[in-house]
Design a protein around this motif. Sequence first.
Motif, short mmCIF file in Angstrom:
data_model
loop_
_atom_site.label_atom_id
_atom_site.label_comp_id
_atom_site.label_asym_id
_atom_site.label_seq_id
_atom_site.Cartn_x
_atom_site.Cartn_y
_atom_site.Cartn_z
N LEU A 1 0.81 -1.22 0.00
CA LEU A 1 0.00 0.00 0.00
C LEU A 1 0.84 1.27 0.00
O LEU A 1 0.44 2.29 -0.56
N LYS A 2 2.02 1.21 0.63
CA LYS A 2 2.82 2.44 0.80
C LYS A 2 4.27 2.08 1.07
O LYS A 2 4.56 1.09 1.73
N PRO B 1 4.16 0.30 -4.43
CA PRO B 1 2.72 0.19 -4.16
C PRO B 1 1.96 -0.38 -5.35
O PRO B 1 2.34 -0.19 -6.50
N LEU B 2 0.89 -1.07 -5.05
CA LEU B 2 0.08 -1.78 -6.04
C LEU B 2 0.84 -2.98 -6.61
O LEU B 2 0.89 -3.20 -7.81
N ASN C 1 -4.39 3.80 -6.37
CA ASN C 1 -3.94 4.41 -5.12
C ASN C 1 -5.09 4.88 -4.24
O ASN C 1 -4.91 5.04 -3.02
N TYR D 1 -7.65 3.07 -3.53
CA TYR D 1 -7.86 1.92 -2.63
C TYR D 1 -6.83 1.94 -1.49
O TYR D 1 -7.18 1.71 -0.33
N CYS D 2 -5.57 2.23 -1.83
CA CYS D 2 -4.53 2.29 -0.80
C CYS D 2 -4.85 3.35 0.24
O CYS D 2 -4.72 3.12 1.45
N GLU D 3 -5.28 4.52 -0.20
CA GLU D 3 -5.62 5.60 0.72
C GLU D 3 -6.80 5.22 1.61
O GLU D 3 -6.81 5.52 2.81
N GLY E 1 -9.77 -5.53 -2.43
CA GLY E 1 -8.67 -4.91 -3.15
C GLY E 1 -8.13 -5.80 -4.26
O GLY E 1 -7.79 -5.32 -5.35
#
Length: 237
Positions: A12-13, A54-55, A95, A97-99, A118
């Motif tokens: 994610l980050k 990420p991703l 991103n 989704y990550c947030e 996800g």
Amino acid sequence: MAINKQDEALVLKMTNYRESDGMATLLLKQGGLRRFVYLSYYKPNSKTLARGIPLTKLLIQYQSKEEGLLRASQMEVIENYNFIKSDVKRNLYGNIYCEMMLSSIIDEFAYSKYFAMGETYLSRLNTKTSPDYLLAILVSSFLQAQGLQPQVDYDVITHETKVNHFSIPEGGFRKVNKSLFTNTQLKQLRLLFKMNFSHIDSIEQQPVDGLVLSTMVEYFTYHSGINLKSWEIACQI
């Protein structure tokens, strides 16, 4: 006592951590949100570079402990989602989704559900499926999982079935003197707010109206309290 575990993970980050090391926030399918140290991640010719972007979906082995930073003994890339990363809009939508995951309060027993959400979202986003359509379903799925879905069956205040407007602050359909929405837009809002990824193969994909999508995202940010920077950037390009 540390326990050896194997799990799937979504990156994610990634942030800096101590000189050339990196610190990644991973969503583990079984273990939830955890932070992992990537030794020498920012050094030239780093062997772990692709595993910290990420991703990216990983298969990892690590020693589990309840608190603190973790280190993986083995990492294998399962999916790079290269089509997402090669497209600016899809990358921004990924991103989002990550947030959402990084800013939400999630019960520890529900992480596998959010991981599956996800995984499905990114796998579909990695194809030619409309990113706007997928984002609308992601927003709706997240709202349902958080218990924040709006009332789209009748007027949220009067409970009357004749409606002509959607109110973000009031949380659903309303009957007002003057509305910005057409009947077609209201019908699409109703459909999309009721959808989740379990419906994606049973309902025909449709172009998502711009006002409908922006309303759904604004509803999410208003009621979740999460500002989606990637959405703000996407709206500017």
